[in-house]
Write a protein that holds these residues in place. Structure first.
Motif, mmCIF file in Angstrom:
data_model
loop_
_atom_site.group_PDB
_atom_site.id
_atom_site.type_symbol
_atom_site.label_atom_id
_atom_site.label_comp_id
_atom_site.label_asym_id
_atom_site.label_seq_id
_atom_site.Cartn_x
_atom_site.Cartn_y
_atom_site.Cartn_z
ATOM 1 N N ALA A 191 69.901 7.366 64.521
ATOM 2 C CA ALA A 191 69.912 8.383 63.461
ATOM 3 C C ALA A 191 71.175 8.255 62.618
ATOM 4 O O ALA A 191 71.157 8.480 61.404
ATOM 5 N N THR A 195 70.922 7.693 58.619
ATOM 6 C CA THR A 195 71.504 8.606 57.639
ATOM 7 C C THR A 195 72.605 7.937 56.835
ATOM 8 O O THR A 195 72.974 8.421 55.782
ATOM 9 N N TYR A 318 62.577 4.617 67.515
ATOM 10 C CA TYR A 318 63.230 5.558 66.610
ATOM 11 C C TYR A 318 62.227 6.241 65.695
ATOM 12 O O TYR A 318 61.458 5.588 65.001
ATOM 13 N N LYS A 320 62.149 9.449 62.852
ATOM 14 C CA LYS A 320 62.925 10.467 62.141
ATOM 15 C C LYS A 320 62.493 11.827 62.635
ATOM 16 O O LYS A 320 61.312 12.092 62.774
ATOM 17 N N GLU A 321 63.466 12.692 62.900
ATOM 18 C CA GLU A 321 63.076 14.022 63.335
ATOM 19 C C GLU A 321 62.890 14.923 62.122
ATOM 20 O O GLU A 321 63.495 14.725 61.089
ATOM 21 N N ARG A 322 62.032 15.912 62.302
ATOM 22 C CA ARG A 322 61.787 16.841 61.203
ATOM 23 C C ARG A 322 62.929 17.804 61.036
ATOM 24 O O ARG A 322 63.511 18.241 61.991
#
Lengths: 322, 510
Positions: A191, A195, A318, A320-322
């Motif tokens: 993450a 990012t 991996y 992406k988290e909400r």
């Protein structure tokens, strides 16, 4: 034990450590990027077969090496697709690759060469030849240093030297370059990489690719340097021992080399001292000596290495988290 | 009027059938702090993730400094001068501060020159904005407050002019939060634009210039902070009037229900998480345990609830309970009248893939009213029981057959609270009762806890929300590093004093 026995033991330690080291570094790149790879074994095996087959057909060991790398890369790509693109289970994908390689190599070998699942014997330019380093003539007479240089250092195949060079190269790449920083980051916290605007997928595919190339070289070494041709299951668990060495080395290049040398030494010793009586114990069964590296693996991993902390995101796809 | 630093026009985003953002427009002026407030699931984080290139909006436009800007990924957001500090930090734990700051913004293929330049740059930023961090410290060795500063430094190092902070104070002590706000003020003075996402009304009032309220994916209002008030914002968030204060009569403490003496807990790594603490909770009172997360509160609840071994003595109604033997399990504890609302409802309180009626019976599933005969359970009775509880606790939708995971956070929590409170326990252990719960449900859960207290039950409340501790507790104990730093009466203390205790600093009075 006289100096000569010792040097010969060291010499075969280097030979036998080489495939382990290459596979171990392959695993290191993959796992540092967060991709478990228990398919090292299968990739090596596939590479061993294709390098042996192509080297025999073409008569060129270099074409064989390329074919080995190609075969291993192809399996890496499968692993990458399964575990990076489709976020599958990395262990299952690795196991599948091992089974696939174990079965396919024998079947294809039988189909192509009809020799019971092996390639014909390689000779001449179809094998890696031992390289005699310069100045062996001059230094050879110097006491102690001379024999060490001639017997131990000189007279290995190209790939042995290449593997040795891979260690500092891997260290430099991982710890001194931008690529290395990102690679290590993606294995710890993808993450953070995402990012920061870097593609997790691309980075992991590159790592898996490096892993494929190194496994390919390791497999080609088995069939075209260590031995003269491919035989069934010739990797003999080396991919798993390399994984054990990787954990033992805590995912660091230089300790990885030391761990592989240790395992290589045990294998060399088990061959060298086969059938010889041990002082005080007597004759030790061959099987016991052969089992020694594996027994040691279990013992080392079970308790002697302390806490080995794997890269934190290793084995996790991996998302992406909400 | 000058050009807005950020202007969003008609942003919409759906995740499957859920409309997370509906036609949202917003203008943020440069050099201001703009708050976005809303309940969990209102769509705040989704909106900001769109602005940072994490998601692609289904419709709408983003204008940065008067220019229409496409932000397909985070790299574009960074290039447009946007920096984001996520609620869960995006740091590599075994990297140094310096390595984390340069990750993704390196100068060239080799690290050395990059790190040297970054070191100088960090020093400058530290002097400019009170952002002191040791560049060579490993992230895993520094506290969350520091880690957050690293996140801010990351954005500043990438020359962000617009900084988005998502729930930045959730993990901070009050003192750290104050420090953060000072940093934000100085960033604002330098002309940076800041967007602050939070669900805490107090923070909005304290630091923002303008505030937007979101509810169910829509932007319900944008106002100047000076022109509004907390009750008005709460009403805008929830859509109805909300009681922000808990109404309760003074406590009438009775006999000791829980007595803890010299309790210690050592975790499996051999670290002492609770160090020899003693306290008591009486019937008809709420003892609040305040503290920054990770100072032993979780272990305390686990030890009391029966799933963490401990040493010392725990008496319930004067009788000792088994801490290590065969009677130390949670079921025995429940039979002794200890109910437990665990801190993490999704991990400890519910089985997310099981239906509501099953979840509401867990822990009490062996009770006679759920049995048909010696071998079979009475599912019909269990479902009926669940339905009753759902009605009493206003769980929506009131359908016992739904999976636990299909309820909202607030309704999940109501299920857990209903299960535990309806058993009429002598002692209720509650951990973070309103974490991730919307304001409406918070109000309801608080009322239920006070009602239970008024029935003469003892309640041990653990919460990292200081406001919650202050408004609910009859007595407050502050935990720091596995110890109780002191006890205070809510009427005689301040958030500031508690904050110091939470940071391990004893004032002259203590």
């Amino acid at each position: 034990m006289d100096l000569m026995t010792f040097l010969q033991l060291g010499d075969s330690t280097f030979r036998l450590s080489t495939p382990l080291l290459l596979a171990c570094l392959a695993g290191l790149f993959s796992e540092r990027a967060g991709i478990f790879d228990i398919g090292l074994e299968g990739k090596m095996l596939a590479a061993a077969f294709f390098s042996g087959a192509i080297a025999f057909v073409s008569g060129s060991v270099w074409l064989g090496l390329l074919a080995g790398i190609g075969a291993s890369l192809a399996l890496s790509l499968v692993h990458g697709l399964a575990s990076i693109t489709f976020r599958g289970n990395q262990l299952i994908s690795g196991v599948a690759i091992n089974f696939l390689a174990a079965g396919l190599t024998v079947v294809v070998a039988q189909d192509w060469f009809g020799q019971g699942g092996r390639t014909p014997q390689l000779a001449g330019a179809a094998r890696f030849q031992n390289i005699t380093l310069p100045f062996t003539e001059q230094i050879g007479h110097v006491p102690f240093l001379g024999p060490v240089y001639v017997e131990l250092i000189s007279g290995h195949t190209f790939i042995v030297y290449l593997a040795a060079l891979c260690v500092p190269a891997a260290w430099w790449l991982l710890f001194r370059t931008r690529f290395g920083l990102r690679l290590r980051a993606v294995g710890e916290n993808p993450a953070a990489v995402d990012t920061a605007g870097i593609s997790v997928v691309r980075l992991r595919f590159v790592a898996v690719g490096i892993c494929g190339v190194l496994c390919g070289i390791a497999g080609a070494y088995l069939a075209t340097a260590l031995q003269a041709g491919f035989i069934k299951d010739m990797t003999a668990g080396r991919g798993f021992i390399a994984l054990a060495a990787l954990i033992f080395a805590k995912w660091k290049p230089v300790p990885a080399m030391l761990a592989c040398l240790l395992f290589g030494f045990l294998e060399a010793a088990s061959i060298r001292f086969q059938g010889q009586p041990w002082p005080g114990i007597g004759r030790v069964p061959v099987q016991f000596m052969q089992a020694l590296p594996y027994v040691l693996t279990v013992i080392l991993l079970a308790g002697f290495i302390g806490r080995a902390v794997a890269p934190k995101a290793s084995g996790l796809p991996y998302t992406k988290e909400r | 009027m000058s050009t807005p630093a950020i202007e969003l026009k008609g942003i919409s985003k759906a995740f499957g059938p859920v409309q997370a953002n509906k036609d949202i427009s917003i203008r943020v002026m440069p050099g201001t702090i703009h708050g976005i407030i809303g309940e969990n699931g209102a769509g705040k984080s989704t909106l900001m993730s769109i602005l940072y290139g994490f998601y692609k909006a289904d419709a709408g436009e983003i204008w940065i400094n008067g220019k229409k800007t496409e932000i397909p990924d985070s790299q574009h957001a960074i290039r447009a001068g946007i920096g984001m500090v996520f609620q869960h930090f995006k740091l590599v734990e075994n990297f140094t501060v310096l390595e984390n700051v340069v990750l993704g913004a390196e100068d060239g293929a080799l690290l050395r020159p990059t790190l040297a330049r970054a070191r100088a740059q960090l020093k400058k930023l530290a002097e400019e904005y009170e952002l002191n961090v040791d560049p060579d410290a490993l992230i895993e060795d520094i506290g969350v407050g520091m880690q957050q500063r690293v996140e801010i430094l990351k954005s500043l190092y990438r020359q962000a002019d617009i900084l988005i902070l998502d729930e930045p104070t959730g993990v901070l002590t009050p003192a750290e939060a104050d420090h953060l706000f000072r940093i934000l003020e100085s960033l604002k003075r330098e002309g940076k634009t800041i967007i602050l996402i939070t669900h805490k009304l107090r923070e909005i009032m304290e630091i923002t210039d303008t505030v937007s309220v979101m509810r169910r994916g829509e932007m319900t209002a944008t106002v100047r902070t000076a022109d509004t008030s907390p009750p008005e914002l709460a009403e805008l968030m929830v859509g109805r009037k909300v009681l922000l204060r808990v109404e309760k009569a003074p406590a009438r403490p009775g006999d000791k229900v829980l007595e803890v003496r010299n309790l210690s807990v050592t975790d499996d790594k051999g670290v002492k998480r609770i160090k020899d603490i003693s306290f008591e909770v009486r019937a008809g009172e709420i003892l609040g345990i305040a503290g920054v997360a990770g100072n032993g509160q979780s272990e305390l609840l686990e030890a009391l609830g029966g799933y963490q071994s401990a040493t010392g003595t725990i008496l319930v109604n004067g009788q000792p309970i088994d801490l290590t033997g065969s009677k130390s399990d949670g079921r025995t504890r429940r039979d002794r009248g200890i109910a437990h609302v665990p801190e993490d409802r999704q991990r400890e309180g519910l089985i997310m893939d099981f239906q509501a009626w099953e979840n509401v019976a867990f822990g009490y599933h062996h009770r006679p009213e759920y049995q048909k005969n010696r071998f079979l359970m009475d599912h019909a009775a269990m479902k009926a029981d669940c339905e009753r509880k759902m009605e009493r606790f206003d769980v929506r939708p009131p359908n016992p057959m739904l999976l636990a995971k299909s309820f909202s956070g607030g309704n999940q929590q109501k299920l857990v609270v209903a299960r535990e409170i309806e058993r009429n326990p002598d002692l209720l252990l509650v951990g973070q009762p309103t974490r991730g719960v919307d304001i409406g449900a918070i109000e309801f859960i608080h009322q239920q806890l006070v009602a239970l207290r008024d029935q003469g039950k003892a309640i041990l409340l653990v919460s990292v929300e200081l406001d919650e501790i202050l408004s609910l507790s009859d007595r407050i104990a502050v935990m720091f590093d596995g110890q109780i730093m002191g006890e205070r009466m809510p009427a005689e203390t301040t958030a500031k004093e508690l904050g110091l205790l939470m940071a391990g600093i004893r004032g002259e009075a203590a």
